[in-house]
Design a protein around this motif. Structure first.
Motif, PDB file in Angstrom:
ATOM      1  N   MET A  94       0.850  -1.196   0.000  1.00  0.00           N
ATOM      2  CA  MET A  94       0.000   0.000   0.000  1.00  0.00           C
ATOM      3  C   MET A  94       0.888   1.249   0.000  1.00  0.00           C
ATOM      4  SD  MET A  94      -2.720   1.207   2.895  1.00  0.00           S
ATOM      5  CE  MET A  94      -3.627  -0.330   2.901  1.00  0.00           C
TER       6      MET A  94
ATOM      7  N   GLU B  35      -2.547   5.247  -3.156  1.00  0.00           N
ATOM      8  CA  GLU B  35      -3.890   4.768  -2.830  1.00  0.00           C
ATOM      9  C   GLU B  35      -4.691   5.754  -2.005  1.00  0.00           C
ATOM     10  OE1 GLU B  35      -4.393   0.652  -1.561  1.00  0.00           O
ATOM     11  OE2 GLU B  35      -2.488   0.202  -2.538  1.00  0.00           O
TER      12      GLU B  35
ATOM     13  N   ARG C 264      -8.565  -3.007  -3.731  1.00  0.00           N
ATOM     14  CA  ARG C 264      -7.474  -3.951  -3.452  1.00  0.00           C
ATOM     15  C   ARG C 264      -7.812  -5.366  -3.878  1.00  0.00           C
ATOM     16  NH1 ARG C 264      -3.243  -2.257  -0.783  1.00  0.00           N
ATOM     17  NH2 ARG C 264      -2.760  -4.249   0.144  1.00  0.00           N
TER      18      ARG C 264
END
Lengths: 328, 185
Positions: B1, B45, B125
């Protein structure tokens, strides 16, 4: 919040393609389209206190009449806003930026132009291109371009500039290029006002020109544009030229042919020869050098609209009126 | 991430937050460190803003929202213009994407953990876009070919489904997911 948000007026004149949440293509072709279009970009008001004004739709060509309308609006509303953003068709951004540069000389207001990767009214004709842009880039880049434009519009920019993709370039120096269905603007002398990566890095010490402000209302002259390549047929030029105020010759070859020179000699109107770098000495017409082709067209339109004596036309064309001369 | 951390707040607290991200194994790009491993905000993200919503922070926030990225704003001052933030939060366009929590040393890391937890569960995701090279023996290959014909599924789909099932049934891993961002000193 920190300081008071700047007041920025966004003028719409084509180049408004964007995607709604349901992936429907939205554009502004009439004033009634504005609210739905604006709903797709709620984040604009985070950056500034914005007001959107409709000037023209996707159908209209951004030409002298629209440029005069834009300049009149900006000159009239300059005291009410900190800056102005023009959203227009990508293919016409350079001409529009140049037109505003000559009409609103040294106005001391930041003017930024931007637009979407696609424009026009008919989606059907451009379906494949639109789908490719949506698949590869998630849309037509207008939202990001507008956010970047708003961010730079809060700064001091010397003259009308184009914010598109990852670069901010003066309209007088801009060159439109295309790669993999994507338009971008480069600078003819590799000088950029800002570049975008994480955040926007603005060139230091930018300021408004120190010259006096001069506002012009006219740029709508009748200009005949030809080139001296052998492919361009000049046989009807003498008769055609009667309907125009001037002739702008783009010098593709070093000199005119004998036949071309004969035709030029008998024309009873200003003839301007353009080349970006060098022209052979000639008494057949006025020389226009060291600027972009778009700046040459717009400057000639502006000169012919505002000066009638040939000597004045020549003087203006030889002067760096609005920072249009390039050091290349 | 990978997240972008923009801070104009107190330096010591900024360092603590960065330290937290490091311990939580979150890849972080931030305005203090000019080293970039992503091309633009498109590659991250989420956006976390600590301190004040200055021009630069507003710019990042607008850009992130235009790309549908979640934003966590951690104002470090109580005197913040709460009414404007409330306006944004109540706007249907933003309320799902912006989270605002006043930064307090006692609760701040819990707020961060909750935000990261939400990101971790985000449907984005689940997108299948990472490539993985798997070397296998001819025997395993024979079995995969036979089984994929037997159940009429692509080999890759079959392997993905097996792994997803393992993940769901792995209680230790589920516990780890619940607690992965709730770090202890």
């Amino acid at each position: 919040m920190t300081a008071q948000k700047k007041k920025i007026c966004i003028l719409l004149a084509g180049g408004t393609w964007t995607l709604a949440k349901n992936k429907e293509v939205l554009m502004v072709n009439q004033e009634e389209d504005v609210p739905a279009w604006l709903n797709t970009m709620p984040e604009l008001n985070i950056l500034a206190d914005t007001k959107v004004v409709f000037l023209s739709g996707e159908e209209e060509i951004a030409g002298p009449a629209l440029w005069e309308k834009m300049a009149k609006f900006i000159a009239g509303q300059a005291k009410n806003y900190d800056s102005f953003i023009i959203v227009s068709k990508v293919e016409q951004l350079i001409l529009t930026a140049n037109a505003l540069t000559f009409l609103l000389q040294n106005i001391n207001k930041t003017i930024v132009l931007t637009g979407a990767q696609m424009s026009g009214l008919y989606l059907r004709d451009k379906k494949d291109l639109a789908q490719s842009l949506i698949a590869n880039y998630g849309g037509f880049s207008l939202r990001a371009n507008l956010i970047n434009a708003l961010q730079v519009a809060t700064e001091t920019l010397p003259r009308p500039s184009i914010m598109f993709g990852s670069r901010l370039v003066l309209g007088t120096k801009a060159k439109l290029e295309r790669q993999k269905n994507n338009y971008f603007f480069s600078s003819l002398d590799n000088d950029y006002l800002a570049k975008v990566d994480f955040g926007i890095s603005l060139k230091s010490d930018l300021s408004y020109p120190k010259k006096a402000t001069k506002i012009f209302s006219k740029i709508n002259s009748k200009l005949l544009i030809v080139d001296n390549s052998l492919a361009d047929d000049w046989s009807g030029l003498k008769n055609l030229a009667k309907n125009y105020q001037g002739v702008l010759v783009k010098m593709q070859r070093e000199s005119l042919t004998e036949e071309q020179a004969k035709i030029i000699k008998v024309l009873d109107l200003p003839v301007i020869f353009y080349h970006p770098v060098y022209l052979n000495p000639s008494k057949l017409g006025i020389h226009l050098l060291a600027c972009s082709w778009e700046a040459a067209i717009v400057k000639t339109l502006w000169v012919l609209s505002n000066f009638t004596k040939t000597q004045d036309v020549a003087t203006q064309l030889a002067s760096d009126v609005a920072g249009e001369f390039l050091n290349i | 991430m990978m997240i972008y951390f923009y801070s104009n707040g107190e330096q010591a607290e900024s360092k603590n937050i960065l330290h937290y991200f490091k311990k939580a194994k979150i890849e972080v790009l931030n305005n203090a460190n000019k080293t970039k491993s992503a091309e633009s905000l498109v590659d991250i993200e989420a956006l976390v803003i600590f301190g004040d919503l200055d021009d630069q922070a507003s710019y990042f926030m607008a850009l992130a929202l235009s790309q549908n990225k979640p934003v966590l704003f951690l104002p470090s001052k109580v005197k913040y213009n709460v009414s404007q933030l409330k306006n944004w939060l109540s706007s249907p366009n933003f309320k799902e994407k912006i989270t605002v929590k006043l930064w307090q040393a006692k609760t701040g890391f819990g707020d961060l953990a909750n935000f990261l937890q939400t990101l971790d569960k985000d449907s984005g995701r689940d997108m299948i876009h990472l490539k993985y090279t798997l070397r296998i023996s001819p025997k395993i290959s024979d079995y995969l070919i036979w089984k994929s014909k037997d159940v009429n599924k692509k080999k890759a789909d079959m392997i993905r489904e097996i792994i997803l099932q393992m993940m769901a049934e792995d209680k230790a891993y589920q516990k780890f997911l619940q607690e992965k961002f709730k770090l202890k000193d």
